[in-house]
Design a protein around this motif. Structure first.
Motif, PDB file in Angstrom:
ATOM      1  N   LYS A 121       0.830  -1.214   0.000  1.00 36.78           N
ATOM      2  CA  LYS A 121       0.000   0.000   0.000  1.00 36.78           C
ATOM      3  C   LYS A 121       0.861   1.258   0.000  1.00 36.78           C
ATOM      4  O   LYS A 121       0.617   2.177  -0.775  1.00 36.78           O
TER       5      LYS A 121
ATOM      6  N   SER B 260      -4.512  -1.375  -9.206  1.00 39.02           N
ATOM      7  CA  SER B 260      -5.579  -0.417  -8.876  1.00 39.02           C
ATOM      8  C   SER B 260      -6.977  -0.972  -9.129  1.00 39.02           C
ATOM      9  O   SER B 260      -7.943  -0.498  -8.543  1.00 39.02           O
TER      10      SER B 260
ATOM     11  N   TYR C 122       7.808  -6.232  -6.817  1.00 41.88           N
ATOM     12  CA  TYR C 122       7.361  -5.740  -5.516  1.00 41.88           C
ATOM     13  C   TYR C 122       8.502  -5.346  -4.584  1.00 41.88           C
ATOM     14  O   TYR C 122       8.275  -5.025  -3.427  1.00 41.88           O
TER      15      TYR C 122
ATOM     16  N   ARG D  23      -8.315  -4.308  -0.036  1.00 45.88           N
ATOM     17  CA  ARG D  23      -8.343  -2.857  -0.127  1.00 45.88           C
ATOM     18  C   ARG D  23      -9.601  -2.365   0.570  1.00 45.88           C
ATOM     19  O   ARG D  23     -10.689  -2.869   0.294  1.00 45.88           O
TER      20      ARG D  23
ATOM     21  N   ASN E 299       3.776   1.726  -1.112  1.00 45.86           N
ATOM     22  CA  ASN E 299       4.486   1.870  -2.380  1.00 45.86           C
ATOM     23  C   ASN E 299       3.575   1.797  -3.605  1.00 45.86           C
ATOM     24  O   ASN E 299       4.061   1.789  -4.738  1.00 45.86           O
ATOM     25  N   GLY E 300       2.251   1.735  -3.382  1.00 47.72           N
ATOM     26  CA  GLY E 300       1.299   1.707  -4.495  1.00 47.72           C
ATOM     27  C   GLY E 300       1.476   0.529  -5.429  1.00 47.72           C
ATOM     28  O   GLY E 300       1.359   0.673  -6.646  1.00 47.72           O
TER      29      GLY E 300
END
Length: 196
Positions: A53, A60, A119, A66, A55-56
């Motif tokens: 989260k 999406s 990641y 989420r 580091n996005g």
């Protein structure tokens, strides 16, 4: 990860009431793991989610893990996009993809490479995840009879705490692949909606 935490017994559960209980395809294998194993997985899950989260790194259009994203979110988004296209006079098409035995398809080597490259997971964290995946064993327990232990070379355990997130991260490259073909997608765990 201690070896004793990586041993599960599988309880086959009928996927839906009314299915033929003599056909093995109609069963979903649920891994029964120790409580301590699940607690440890929960700690790792929180740390991993924090990293993703901050580091996005979560896709999406993935509605698992989420806040404020659910099956309703997926349905509302896809329906809204399709209705807006129809209002513009466009034609819309929707394909619903649901992988059979999805969690059993995860290749551990590919998943570990994705952790490193996509990641930014390395050193102790990557070693722990590698240990978590390696040398897992399971047996099947059905109607009071238990099979011999078998080593699991692919997949993530259904019924585990980490399994669903590992699958999501494994398949995250679907999103840009679908976008490269000028289509839209929305994912919920192992279900993918592709539309354009």
């Amino acid at each position: 990860m201690p070896q004793s935490f990586k041993s599960a017994y599988i309880t086959p559960l009928l996927k839906k009431v009314g299915l033929d209980n003599t056909d093995t395809k109609n069963y979903q294998p649920i891994s029964n793991l120790s409580v301590i194993s699940k607690l440890l997985e929960r700690v790792i899950l929180r740390r991993l989610l924090d990293h993703l989260k901050v580091n996005g790194l979560l896709p999406s259009v993935q509605s698992v893990y989420r806040k404020c994203h659910s099956t309703e979110t997926v349905m509302a988004r896809v329906l809204s996009d399709i209705l807006m296209a129809l209002d513009r006079g466009d034609v819309a098409a929707l394909a619903l993809l649901d992988l059979t035995a999805a969690s059993d398809t995860v290749d551990h080597h590919i998943l570990l490479r994705r952790f490193r490259e996509s990641y930014s997971i390395s050193s102790v964290a990557l070693t722990w995840i590698s240990s978590y995946l390696a040398d897992r064993q399971q047996s099947v327990c059905h109607t009071g009879t238990q099979s011999a232990q078998e080593c699991i070379k692919f997949g993530v355990p259904q019924g585990s705490v980490l399994g669903p997130l590992l699958f999501v991260l494994y398949t995250a490259d679907l999103v840009p692949l679908i976008a490269d073909h000028s289509l839209h997608s929305h994912l919920y765990a192992d279900d993918t909606q592709v539309y354009g």
